[in-house]
Design an enzyme around this catalytic site. Structure first.
Site, mmCIF file in Angstrom:
data_model
loop_
_atom_site.group_PDB
_atom_site.id
_atom_site.type_symbol
_atom_site.label_atom_id
_atom_site.label_comp_id
_atom_site.label_asym_id
_atom_site.label_seq_id
_atom_site.Cartn_x
_atom_site.Cartn_y
_atom_site.Cartn_z
ATOM 1 N N HIS A 118 30.925 -35.909 72.379
ATOM 2 C CA HIS A 118 31.649 -37.105 71.976
ATOM 3 C C HIS A 118 32.836 -37.428 72.869
ATOM 4 O O HIS A 118 33.418 -38.517 72.757
ATOM 5 C CB HIS A 118 32.139 -36.946 70.537
ATOM 6 C CG HIS A 118 33.136 -35.836 70.396
ATOM 7 N ND1 HIS A 118 32.781 -34.500 70.547
ATOM 8 C CD2 HIS A 118 34.465 -35.847 70.149
ATOM 9 C CE1 HIS A 118 33.851 -33.754 70.383
ATOM 10 N NE2 HIS A 118 34.886 -34.536 70.147
ATOM 11 N N ASP A 119 33.234 -36.505 73.740
ATOM 12 C CA ASP A 119 34.359 -36.726 74.645
ATOM 13 C C ASP A 119 33.917 -37.000 76.079
ATOM 14 O O ASP A 119 34.767 -37.108 76.969
ATOM 15 C CB ASP A 119 35.276 -35.491 74.656
ATOM 16 C CG ASP A 119 36.158 -35.412 73.427
ATOM 17 O OD1 ASP A 119 36.453 -36.474 72.844
ATOM 18 O OD2 ASP A 119 36.560 -34.296 73.043
ATOM 19 N N ASP B 184 28.066 -42.725 57.869
ATOM 20 C CA ASP B 184 28.584 -41.948 56.744
ATOM 21 C C ASP B 184 27.626 -40.815 56.371
ATOM 22 O O ASP B 184 26.553 -40.668 56.975
ATOM 23 C CB ASP B 184 28.850 -42.851 55.543
ATOM 24 C CG ASP B 184 27.671 -43.773 55.217
ATOM 25 O OD1 ASP B 184 26.525 -43.297 55.246
ATOM 26 O OD2 ASP B 184 27.913 -44.968 54.941
ATOM 27 N N GLU C 179 35.941 -23.881 71.695
ATOM 28 C CA GLU C 179 35.995 -25.010 72.625
ATOM 29 C C GLU C 179 37.049 -24.757 73.694
ATOM 30 O O GLU C 179 38.151 -24.310 73.407
ATOM 31 C CB GLU C 179 36.348 -26.303 71.888
ATOM 32 C CG GLU C 179 36.270 -27.516 72.792
ATOM 33 C CD GLU C 179 37.247 -28.630 72.418
ATOM 34 O OE1 GLU C 179 36.981 -29.775 72.810
ATOM 35 O OE2 GLU C 179 38.264 -28.358 71.772
ATOM 36 N N ASP D 138 38.120 -26.481 67.578
ATOM 37 C CA ASP D 138 38.625 -27.553 68.428
ATOM 38 C C ASP D 138 39.961 -27.184 69.076
ATOM 39 O O ASP D 138 40.874 -26.708 68.396
ATOM 40 C CB ASP D 138 38.797 -28.832 67.601
ATOM 41 C CG ASP D 138 39.316 -29.989 68.424
ATOM 42 O OD1 ASP D 138 38.555 -30.514 69.243
ATOM 43 O OD2 ASP D 138 40.495 -30.349 68.259
ATOM 44 N N ASP E 235 24.810 -45.795 59.095
ATOM 45 C CA ASP E 235 25.627 -46.349 58.013
ATOM 46 C C ASP E 235 24.733 -46.669 56.818
ATOM 47 O O ASP E 235 23.705 -47.331 56.964
ATOM 48 C CB ASP E 235 26.328 -47.616 58.518
ATOM 49 C CG ASP E 235 27.051 -48.371 57.422
ATOM 50 O OD1 ASP E 235 27.471 -47.724 56.452
ATOM 51 O OD2 ASP E 235 27.188 -49.602 57.553
ATOM 52 N N ASP F 206 33.538 -28.827 62.531
ATOM 53 C CA ASP F 206 34.702 -28.744 63.405
ATOM 54 C C ASP F 206 35.870 -28.145 62.643
ATOM 55 O O ASP F 206 36.145 -28.543 61.493
ATOM 56 C CB ASP F 206 35.097 -30.137 63.895
ATOM 57 C CG ASP F 206 34.778 -30.358 65.360
ATOM 58 O OD1 ASP F 206 35.104 -29.470 66.156
ATOM 59 O OD2 ASP F 206 34.211 -31.412 65.694
ATOM 60 N N ASP G 159 29.287 -51.073 55.694
ATOM 61 C CA ASP G 159 30.661 -51.313 56.136
ATOM 62 C C ASP G 159 30.822 -51.153 57.645
ATOM 63 O O ASP G 159 31.922 -51.281 58.181
ATOM 64 C CB ASP G 159 31.644 -50.412 55.389
ATOM 65 C CG ASP G 159 31.477 -48.933 55.724
ATOM 66 O OD1 ASP G 159 30.539 -48.579 56.479
ATOM 67 O OD2 ASP G 159 32.274 -48.105 55.223
#
Length: 558
Positions: free
Chosen positions: A332-333, A37, A265, A208, A29, A106, A33
């Protein structure tokens, strides 16, 4: 310097690449916040470059209401405000290319957000020009045939919408309506979006949920015997009659015009099905990214190493002469690699992390490596549902609560299986919030960041981080590890995964102990007579013939 000779018609940059996956919300970051990013990524590109990787797969950064962490897209040509601006993106791409790093984005086009202008128009009236961009079922036809929804386990994937007295289809969240690929106008919209990003200079797409874009639009009733078997249901959800027609059309209209890599994917339900996506003669995609090896269970002990070896060997047999695979153990899954396939106890975390990295970087296929695994980051094991943000975990919790089920047992299981396990912020240093943010992190950090972080490991030549760098360099110097044939050895051994990679007259042997005990391998092979290229214990002289220490990994040239 590369020492191996390969057939020129086989060489592709994306076969030789090591791909590093960045989950932007959790990487770095820049503005306090609490959300990672694009400027944060830019500030850490020298770190990414130092890993030796060739490409970055970046999870979605498009405009999104963030119902599913960016996989619900409201505008494909804008950047999510959490992540920055298009100017930030342009600078990111420029700075990556300046460092010789390619960018893979993606492509999420099985569904959009319900806040996309297409869907707003589509739901406004039955005769709207955008109506056919999505799947609608008029209420006068009765209740649509049941379809299970991934994120709303107790609901039908058909959502009633009173505006037009119709149901729309959403395989995932109700805020992710499925796009209707039967409509050629919709397909052309997608191709224009792809050209928009490719013309900016990106280097490829990871597609995806692509197995779902083609559906049987008659939506036949599901056989009653499979209604409670989601894996079986998947066969009825996607792989529609025109799936490969659409991908071939996409190749003709877009992909063939650019020197890029494309990744499918969830490619198929078997090796032969996966091959259809990437057989060069079919002119579709480049790399098949299948899930069989990560969805087999929650830990190696649950299913056995022999079964695990057989999965990779079956796929390699199918892909021996053509096509190409992705090799990965996390994303990430999925839970953290070392927590699922290794051992994240203090005693074995580092050594088993190194062993798993050895596996990914020595197998045949393009390695996809998830951020933080190069540090040996582990599952955070959250205790409360309030610590989870993921729609999947939260919806399942609500479902169990409504049924009066065992919530504590569910939370205990999520400590091992939740997608949130891999999404905690990257651990940069030992300062507040581990250097990820100066504000409040969007997701709680793993409290072990004070001892597991990049800054500490940079200073230790034997760290998990520096071992990963050595592996990447070894792979680049030995194209046998890229293009060489794979042969499984000692198949029935329940503890050791042994295989060779061979290219022309060069051979490399890989020995991996997947257990926390000393293990014996059954090969007629004397280590002392050959060159040990890398050993995760870093003390070659202690290696005993035919024995491996807990989680030991050895790479040998012979």
């Amino acid at each position: 310097m590369k020492f191996d000779i390969i057939p020129t018609n086989s060489a592709k940059w994306w076969k030789e690449a090591v791909v590093y996956q960045i989950y932007p919300r959790s990487f770095k970051d820049s503005d306090g916040d609490g959300v990672g990013d694009l400027k944060g990524i830019i500030s850490k590109l020298d770190y990414v470059k130092s890993l030796g990787v060739d490409a970055v797969w970046l999870n979605p950064i498009y405009a999104s209401p963030n119902d599913d962490n960016g996989y619900d897209i409201s505008n494909y040509r804008e950047i999510m405000s959490d992540f920055g601006t298009m100017e930030d993106f342009d600078l990111l791409l420029q700075e990556m290319h300046k460092r010789g790093i390619k960018l893979i984005m993606d492509l999420v086009v099985n569904h959009s957000s319900d806040e996309h202008e297409w869907f707003k128009q589509s739901r406004s009236s039955r005769d709207n020009p955008y109506r056919n961009y999505y799947h609608w079922w008029p209420a006068e036809k009765g209740t649509p045939p049941y379809r299970w929804s991934w994120f709303d386990v107790d609901s039908n994937a058909w959502k009633y919408d009173a505006t037009t007295d119709s149901y729309y289809l959403h395989y995932f969240s109700e805020k992710q309506p499925d796009l209707n690929w039967e409509n050629p106008t919709l397909r052309n919209e997608v191709y224009d979006i792809m050209k928009f990003w490719l013309d900016k200079g990106i280097d490829g797409f990871r597609m995806d949920a692509f197995q779902f874009i083609s559906k049987d639009n008659n939506f036949p009733e599901l056989p009653t015997e499979i209604l409670n078997e989601p894996i079986e249901i998947m066969k009825y959800y996607g792989d529609g009659p025109h799936l490969h027609d659409y991908i071939q059309e996409m190749n003709r209209e877009v992909l063939s015009k650019y020197n890029i890599m494309t990744v499918a994917e969830g490619a198929g339900s078997s090796p032969s099905e996966a091959m259809k996506f990437v057989d060069p003669d079919r002119k579709e995609l480049d790399i098949a990214y299948h899930f069989e090896s990560v969805e087999i269970g929650n830990h190696i002990a649950d299913f056995g190493l022999v079964k695990y070896k057989d999965i990779f060997s079956r796929y390699d047999t199918e892909f021996k002469d053509k096509g190409w695979l992705a090799i990965f153990l996390a994303n990430h899954d999925q839970p953290r690699m070392v927590s699922k396939f290794g051992n994240d106890s203090p005693e074995f975390r580092e050594i088993s992390s190194k062993m798993l990295s050895t596996f990914i970087l020595t197998m045949r296929g393009t390695p996809f490596y998830y951020q933080g695994d190069e540090l040996g980051m582990v599952n955070p094991r959250f205790d409360s549902i309030n610590e989870y943000q993921d729609i999947d975990t939260r919806n399942k919790y609500i479902s169990i609560k409504n049924k009066g089920g065992d919530l504590q047992a569910f939370l205990e299981a999520q400590k091992q299986t939740s997608r949130e396990n891999s999404r905690t912020p990257f651990q940069w240093n030992s300062t507040k919030n581990s250097g990820f943010t100066s504000g409040k992190p969007w997701l709680k950090l793993n409290p072990n960041f004070e001892t597991i972080n990049a800054e500490i490991q940079e200073k230790n030549q034997n760290s998990v981080l520096n071992y990963f760098r050595k592996l990447v360099q070894l792979r680049k110097e030995n194209l046998t590890l890229v293009y060489g044939t794979y042969t499984l050895l000692d198949r029935e051994n329940p503890n050791v995964y042994a295989y060779t990679r061979r290219l022309n007259d060069k051979k490399i042997l890989v020995l991996l102990n997947f257990t926390d005990q000393t293990a014996t391998y059954n090969l007629n092979f004397k280590l002392g007579k050959h060159e040990v290229l890398l050993d995760n214990y870093n003390d070659f002289e202690k290696v005993e013939n035919c024995q491996l220490r807990p989680y030991e990994a050895i790479i040998i040239a012979y």
